[in-house]
Write a protein that holds these residues in place. Structure first.
Motif, mmCIF file in Angstrom:
data_model
loop_
_atom_site.group_PDB
_atom_site.id
_atom_site.type_symbol
_atom_site.label_atom_id
_atom_site.label_comp_id
_atom_site.label_asym_id
_atom_site.label_seq_id
_atom_site.Cartn_x
_atom_site.Cartn_y
_atom_site.Cartn_z
ATOM 1 N N CYS A 34 -7.757 3.578 2.336
ATOM 2 C CA CYS A 34 -6.424 4.145 2.132
ATOM 3 C C CYS A 34 -6.399 5.001 0.874
ATOM 4 N N ASN B 298 0.031 -2.518 4.797
ATOM 5 C CA ASN B 298 -0.728 -3.618 4.202
ATOM 6 C C ASN B 298 -0.263 -3.912 2.780
ATOM 7 N N CYS C 292 0.733 2.923 6.339
ATOM 8 C CA CYS C 292 0.002 1.681 6.111
ATOM 9 C C CYS C 292 1.000 0.669 5.555
ATOM 10 N N CYS D 196 0.831 -1.206 0.000
ATOM 11 C CA CYS D 196 0.000 0.000 0.000
ATOM 12 C C CYS D 196 0.865 1.256 0.000
ATOM 13 N N CYS E 65 -4.216 -0.615 -0.441
ATOM 14 C CA CYS E 65 -4.757 -1.876 0.044
ATOM 15 C C CYS E 65 -6.274 -1.849 0.088
ATOM 16 N N ALA F 14 -0.205 4.257 0.812
ATOM 17 C CA ALA F 14 -0.657 5.249 1.792
ATOM 18 C C ALA F 14 0.360 5.355 2.926
HETATM 19 ZN ZN LIG Z 1 -3.403 0.754 3.080
#
Ligand SMILES: [Zn+2]
Ligand SMILES: [Zn+2]
Length: 138
Positions: free
Chosen positions: A121, A103, A101, A96, A117, A98
């Motif tokens: 986000c 993920n 984050c 991800c 993700c 963002a």
């Molecule tokens: Zn994310």
């Protein structure tokens, strides 16, 4: 059988949304990290190691009103990622974008456009980009 759905399960385990029943999480994180860093050969090499270490053990199962279908147990998660890599490309495994984050996701979009993700986000990042633009305009 749909191996991509096993790749999605791998994503859920990495993102902590599913319990790490098989102790695979750290290894799966490494696959995504290598792919995301565009170390494609290393990512594939690690996947091959994991395929050997976590072989697929298919079991026929029926539950929740579904008919007989195959379960692949732990090897299925690795096999799912291997299927995505070979059918769609290593660059389909991503992290991800963002801020704050960590993920991961599997990009199954037709134009390889996925960056985040989740919708959450994506909209958070869009708001941040909008604010940054406004600051720069002043
Ligand atoms: Zn994310
Ligand atoms: Zn099932």
């Amino acid at each position: 059988m749909d191996l991509t759905s096993y790749a999605e399960l791998a994503v859920l385990v990495v993102n902590g949304e599913l319990p790490d029943e098989y102790g695979l999480r750290e290894e799966l994180i490494s696959v995504f990290a290598l792919a995301d860093a565009e170390k494609h050969d290393e990512a594939v090499e690690l996947l091959n190691t994991l395929l050997a270490r976590h072989p697929v053990h298919p079991q026929i199962s029926a539950h929740d009103g579904q008919g007989w279908h195959l379960h692949l147990a732990e090897g299925g998660l690795v096999m799912g990622l291997a299927a995505v890599v070979t059918e769609l490309g290593v660059d389909r495994l991503g992290g991800c974008r963002a801020q704050r984050c960590s993920n991961v996701f599997v990009d199954t979009s037709s134009n390889r456009s996925r960056r985040y993700c989740s919708e959450r986000c994506a909209s958070r990042a869009n708001v941040a980009a909008y604010r940054a633009r406004r600051r720069n305009d002043r």
